[in-house]
Each structure stands twice: as C-alpha cells, then as structure tokens.
Design a protein around this motif. Sequence first.
Motif, mmCIF file in Angstrom:
data_model
loop_
_atom_site.group_PDB
_atom_site.id
_atom_site.type_symbol
_atom_site.label_atom_id
_atom_site.label_comp_id
_atom_site.label_asym_id
_atom_site.label_seq_id
_atom_site.Cartn_x
_atom_site.Cartn_y
_atom_site.Cartn_z
ATOM 1 N N HIS A 131 24.418 62.739 45.414
ATOM 2 C CA HIS A 131 24.137 61.691 46.363
ATOM 3 C C HIS A 131 23.345 62.327 47.497
ATOM 4 C CE1 HIS A 131 24.838 59.036 49.630
ATOM 5 N NE2 HIS A 131 24.788 58.072 48.817
ATOM 6 N N ARG A 155 19.685 62.823 46.153
ATOM 7 C CA ARG A 155 19.240 61.610 45.489
ATOM 8 C C ARG A 155 18.649 60.830 46.394
ATOM 9 N NH1 ARG A 155 20.651 60.286 39.889
ATOM 10 N NH2 ARG A 155 21.677 62.489 39.669
ATOM 11 N N SER A 156 19.310 60.820 47.579
ATOM 12 C CA SER A 156 18.972 59.717 48.525
ATOM 13 C C SER A 156 17.488 60.290 49.326
ATOM 14 C CB SER A 156 20.154 59.752 49.708
ATOM 15 O OG SER A 156 21.079 59.103 49.154
ATOM 16 N N LEU A 206 15.472 61.904 47.715
ATOM 17 C CA LEU A 206 14.362 62.123 46.863
ATOM 18 C C LEU A 206 14.213 60.654 46.394
ATOM 19 C CD1 LEU A 206 15.761 64.099 43.587
ATOM 20 C CD2 LEU A 206 13.964 64.553 44.848
ATOM 21 N N THR A 207 14.722 59.601 46.687
ATOM 22 C CA THR A 207 14.595 58.329 46.589
ATOM 23 C C THR A 207 13.515 57.948 47.641
ATOM 24 O OG1 THR A 207 16.854 57.828 45.668
ATOM 25 C CG2 THR A 207 15.316 55.798 46.251
ATOM 26 N N ALA A 208 13.887 58.450 48.951
ATOM 27 C CA ALA A 208 13.015 57.960 50.143
ATOM 28 C C ALA A 208 11.548 58.636 49.713
ATOM 29 C CB ALA A 208 13.524 58.645 51.242
ATOM 30 N N ARG A 216 10.077 59.641 47.003
ATOM 31 C CA ARG A 216 9.201 58.944 45.899
ATOM 32 C C ARG A 216 8.769 57.505 46.390
ATOM 33 N NH1 ARG A 216 8.452 56.488 41.124
ATOM 34 N NH2 ARG A 216 8.481 57.966 39.316
ATOM 35 N N ALA A 217 9.677 56.834 47.183
ATOM 36 C CA ALA A 217 9.232 55.519 47.453
ATOM 37 C C ALA A 217 8.141 55.868 48.415
ATOM 38 C CB ALA A 217 10.548 54.819 48.413
ATOM 39 N N LYS A 218 8.022 56.886 49.482
ATOM 40 C CA LYS A 218 6.719 56.839 50.287
ATOM 41 C C LYS A 218 5.576 57.224 49.277
ATOM 42 C CE LYS A 218 9.521 58.596 54.085
ATOM 43 N NZ LYS A 218 10.104 59.589 54.892
ATOM 44 N N GLU A 230 5.207 56.240 46.266
ATOM 45 C CA GLU A 230 4.636 55.152 45.604
ATOM 46 C C GLU A 230 4.009 54.368 46.738
ATOM 47 O OE1 GLU A 230 6.397 52.817 42.552
ATOM 48 O OE2 GLU A 230 8.216 54.444 42.435
ATOM 49 N N MET A 231 4.412 54.389 47.933
ATOM 50 C CA MET A 231 3.863 53.280 48.826
ATOM 51 C C MET A 231 2.127 54.095 49.094
ATOM 52 S SD MET A 231 5.997 51.597 51.783
ATOM 53 C CE MET A 231 6.734 53.298 52.229
ATOM 54 N N ILE A 269 4.903 62.864 42.485
ATOM 55 C CA ILE A 269 5.598 61.844 41.681
ATOM 56 C C ILE A 269 6.118 62.451 40.425
ATOM 57 C CG2 ILE A 269 6.002 59.712 40.685
ATOM 58 C CD1 ILE A 269 4.349 58.621 42.881
ATOM 59 N N ASP A 309 9.939 63.601 39.320
ATOM 60 C CA ASP A 309 10.720 63.203 38.178
ATOM 61 C C ASP A 309 11.267 64.215 37.624
ATOM 62 O OD1 ASP A 309 10.207 60.809 39.019
ATOM 63 O OD2 ASP A 309 8.587 60.193 37.516
ATOM 64 N N THR A 348 14.279 65.644 39.194
ATOM 65 C CA THR A 348 15.371 64.656 39.122
ATOM 66 C C THR A 348 16.174 64.805 37.732
ATOM 67 O OG1 THR A 348 14.198 62.977 40.425
ATOM 68 C CG2 THR A 348 16.067 62.229 39.057
ATOM 69 N N PHE A 369 11.644 50.446 52.879
ATOM 70 C CA PHE A 369 10.364 50.570 51.877
ATOM 71 C C PHE A 369 10.628 49.297 50.715
ATOM 72 C CE2 PHE A 369 10.410 52.179 47.447
ATOM 73 C CZ PHE A 369 9.095 52.158 47.174
ATOM 74 N N ALA A 390 23.465 56.218 43.213
ATOM 75 C CA ALA A 390 22.998 57.792 43.653
ATOM 76 C C ALA A 390 24.065 58.646 42.558
ATOM 77 C CB ALA A 390 23.167 58.154 44.960
ATOM 78 N N PRO A 408 16.598 58.699 41.992
ATOM 79 C CA PRO A 408 15.499 58.001 42.463
ATOM 80 C C PRO A 408 14.853 57.143 41.292
ATOM 81 C CG PRO A 408 14.884 60.235 42.031
ATOM 82 C CD PRO A 408 16.390 60.201 41.781
#
Lengths: 488, 225
Positions: A267, A270-271, A273-275, A277-279, A281-282, A300, A304, A307, B15, B80, B102
Amino acid sequence: MFLGTAKSIVQSAAWRVSLWATLAFACGTMVVFVFLHQFVAGDIQRRTDAWLTGEVEVLADVAKRTPKDYLYGRVVREVAELASREVPHKRGAKVGLNDSVFFLQTAGDGSLALWAGAGDGGAHLRAVRNARIVPDAPSNLRVSGFDTPFRVVSVRMENGNNIYLGLSERDELRVLAKLRLRFIILWLLIVLIGSTIVFYSTRQVLLHIRQITDAASRIGEADLSSRVPGARRNDEVGQLARTLNRMLDRIESSIRQLHTITGSLAHDLRSPLTAVRAKLEMALTAGARDEESESIVSAIEDMDRLTEFLNKSLDVAEAKANALRLNRVAIDLDEILRVMIDLYEPGMSEKGIQIDLASAGTLHINADAALIHRMMANLFDNELKHLPPSCTVKISLRSSGEAALLVIEDNGPGFDPEISARLFEGRVKGRNSKGHGLGLAFVEAVVRAHGGTLEASNRREGGARLSVVLPLAVNSSGNLAPSLAQAS
Amino acid sequence: MRLLLVEDELEIQGFLQRSLTEAGYQVEAAGDGRTAERLAIESSHDVLIVDLGLPDQDGISLILRLRQLGLTAPVLILSARRSVDDRVRGLEQGGDDYLTKPFALAELLARLRNLLKRNNASGAEATRLRVLDLELDLLRREASRSGTRLNLTPQEFVLLEYLCRNAGRVVTRSMILDQVWGMRIQPDTNVVDVHIYRLRGKVDADGYGPLIRTLRGVGYVLRDR
C-alpha cells in the motif's frame, strides 16, 4: 470391498495394539494358571504320599505283630480294606472294593503272599516285580489296565517279605483335567472378548487422532482459521488437539502479521506510484513536446516494470512463507497451455524459436486460476527471454499417477551451472540474464503452494528442462481416464 | 453520467476528478467513508469508484452497506492490495470490477465503460462492426478493408474486434490480455506487441492509411477519424 476392509484393519495401529495386548494378556494368564496347576498337582501328591507313608507303617506294624497263622491274611486284609475306605472312590466297581487302593505283600521269592484290593492282584504283582521300587520312598507305578499310575510306598519286613501300598490319584487328576478344560475355554473366551474390547477402544481413540490428522491436513491446505476437533476432551487426544490448535494459533498470527506487513508495504509503495503515474499521464496528455513526451513515456514504462517487480517480489515472499491466498477452482491445464502457446507463439517465432506441444488432452487440477496463469506466463517468459534464435521448446503435458506432469524442455544453453543449485531462491540469475531473477522463484512458490513440485535441470544432450508436478483434481476421474489411456 | 469517486489520497483524487470530468463524467468526490455514504444517499449515481483503503473504514464494508441501503449502480474497486481477497472476488461476481494500483487511466476509463455497458445492456448485438473503411462480419468472423478481405487468424480477428469495439479509445496491454486471452497477467516480454505488429501488418498493409496507433507507455488505439 471386504478384502479391502480386512486389509485396512490389519494395517491399522489398533489391530497391532490389540494383537500385542492380547498376546501379553494370554501369556500372562497362561503362566499364572500353569503355576497354580503345578502347585495343586504337587499338593495332591504330597497328601497322597503322606497318607501312604502313614498307612504303610501301620500295615507293616500290624503284619509284624500278627502271628503267621491262618488268621494272618484275614487280619491284615481287613486292616488294609479299612484303610482303603478312608479314600473316597467314585468309580468303584463294587462296594467295599475300591480299585484306587491296593495292598500287596510279596514273599521273599517275589510270589504273591497277600492281596487286598480289587481284582486278583496279578497285574499289580507283575508291575511291582518289573519296577524297581525303593523302600520307604513313594514312587509312581504303572499297572496295565489302569490309565493313571499308582503312587506306591513299600516297606521291607524282617522276614524278607515286601509290603506295597498303592493309591491311585485318578479322581484328583480327573478334577485337575476338568479344571484345565474349563480354564482353557474360559481363557479363550476372555482373550477373545478382551482383544475385541482392546481393538475397539484403541480404534476409537485412534479414530479421534485420525480426525485430528484429517482436519490438520485440511487446515494446512486451505484455511488457517479453523481448528482441529477434540480439544475439549480431557485425555491425551485432547492434549494433542490443544497443542495442535495452539500451534495453529501461532502460525495464523504470524501469517496474518506477514500479510499485514506485505499489505502495508504494498500500500505504502503503491499510492505514491499511482500518484506519480497519474501525473506522468497528465503531463503526456497535456500535449508535451516530442522530446519531453519520449522521456515521459519511458518513465511510465519504467514505473510499470517497477510495479510488476514489486508484485512479484511480494508474491514470492508470501509464497515462500506459505502464505499465498489460494482461490481454488477446477481449471484445465491443457486449455491454459494452448491459450499460452497461442499468446506466446508469435513472439517466439519472431525470435526464431519453435514451440512443440505434446498434450494428452484435458487435465483438470484444483488451483488458483490467476496464479497458475501468471506461473505459466513466467515459464514462457523465461524461455522467450533466455533462448537464442533457432531453438526449439518442447512442452509435454500428461497425467502421471495422481498428478499432472508438465515438462518444458529446450535445446538452448541450459542453466548456468554456477546458479543451478539456487535457481528457486529468488534474486538468482545467470550472468547474461536480463530479468530480475524472480521468475523461477515465483513459479516454484506457486507450484509448492498448490502441493506440487518443480524440478529444473540441464539435459544431458544440452538445454534446460523444467518439470512441474501438480496434483490432479480429486473428482476428475472422468477426465482422468482418457488421458491415462493415452499416456500409457 | 454521474460518478461518485471515493478516494482518500488527495493527489490521486484530484487527478482522477480532472481526468474523469474531461472524459465526460459528472464527478462527486469523497475522501472518507462517511462523506461517501452521505453523498450516495443524497443523490443517485450511475457508477462508483471506491478505494479499498479508506481512513475511517474498509471500502468493502462501505460498498456492502451502500448495497444494503439500496445502491444498484456498479462499483469499480481500486485496490492497493496486491492479492485481491475473496470478498472482492465475491463483489466481482455481483457485476462489479476491480483495478489494482497503480493503473493506467485508459484502463480505468475502459473498465468504467464496461461496467456501464453491462449495467444497461442493450438487447440485440450488432452483427457487423464498421470503423472508417474497416469492416468486421461478426457472424462469419471475416474482416475486410475497403471491400478487400483480410486474411486473419481466429485469434487476430478477436484482437481486431476488441480494438474495433474500443475504436478511438486507448486500450492497454493488460486490457488486451484480459479481454482477448482471458488472463490477468503482466508478462515482462513483448508478446502483446508482437501480436499487434502482426495484425498491423495485415490491417495496415501498403496502400491503406494506418489504423492501429501505438501510444508508447500507454497502449494502442484504433483510429476512428
């Protein structure tokens, strides 16, 4: 069916326990009985001998004092008959004539001087003549026509005559024989009943232990939250159950702890990583310039990979601690293999690698579909990554006994001998390998979590060989038959 | 389309809110279970996105309680946690979906579309798909471009069909693996790319305008304009 039951009984521990207990009990009681029997028989003889010795002295005394006239015979015979009446007889032919007692007086030349007893005394005289009887000591005398020997005591008189007094222990021995018979019958009965009781009570206890074993093995395979039965009992079986349950408590808590650790690790990683990856992608969709977008895209892709590495590491860690959560369903290995080959074949042929599949048809196992898919993907990735062009991968699937046997062979360079002993440890890879060395560790962990085995070796003719053994689904007998037929 | 987003990580929430709004959703966002429950009761939503690790409660319990309160909209679960536990599997069987973090935004959007499609499944399925000059006959399993038949293997046809159904939208490699091969795996080799190259070799042969575009780091898209 009956033979099978009998066989299983003979092989059971209850049978052995009851057999040995019965044997010990039977031998013990037999020894006690033999001892008692000897004691009683000895006592009877002692009494007989005491009586004989006493009477023969009286008779000798009477014979000595009575003048040797025509009354001598009558007097001595009467005294002898009087004495014989003291002996109880049940099978006497006539009243007063007890054939279990005799009195015999021989003259110096061995001829019959006087006879008191049943019959004419001829047989007795012959027996006395043939046997060498020591005076004053009781001994056994066999007389023809009598089943049981007489105890005989003799006294030598001053005039050279011999007096013999004989007493048969026939009745006592008959009582003893009856006793023996009854004992044997009772003994057999008790031994039989005793062994049955021991067998059933032992089996009862062992059945509880069997239940505990079954429950424990079920718990080992499936869920750790249930406990073995019988913990409420107050005996050793209850102790066993309680000990096992305490052990399970500890295992469950450490596995839960492991889950918590891996879960929070996952967790916490991952959080962010998600943020990130989101940035990225944006940034990509916001219309970045070409050179920027190139580096964003590769970032990116790196994320992956990171991950996937994280996923695999945590899976391997959990599997190594036997803490993988399995969601078992019936899956067909043959079908999965065909889908996998369909997926990987273009990639392989692009590299000039050929795949051959030899499958004996449908093979069902009870397994976690997602994990088996990923395990297979790892096996295929492994081949695709490490094989040089123009190699061949041979895959064979068949059932072998109660298990599915999947063998993957290639004619490539094989495993690096330096690492072949530590292939499944994780983080181990050959010098020229590009992966992170988790592939086979993951495969092994998944196979082991499903109760199977993985073996890796180099083939003698060159190339690597991986064989996966997975237990077949128990209820797949219908599907088992055709594949067995083809395999044999 | 009204969407309720329940996510406690503010960065990710922001986001997602922006991206989903751009994709045409009316997004309401909640950072914890209580707010989510209030929002769900106040107004109805067509679809929910729920993160499992909420500060005040477990996402699963939230979903179960909302279901008890009469929620019928599908839920996309964000997790997660790596291994998806049985309760999530149970929800998945009830028509919901999950995605582990992610994730690629394209995949999230695709799964949302799937959920909504599943929810108001329109009766008759089309037997033909048409994207620009590409035509797929779903009954005969035949594809043609500008009337010329393409020589596809059955697997390539399935792959092309999936791309056509999502024409104009990005599909990721893991979506392709999931939908075409039925496996949630992440190979660390380029197996999917090879399939796409081969398909492209047949679909985008010389003389035709290229239809299948690669978006590096994201996935593929079948051009519909």
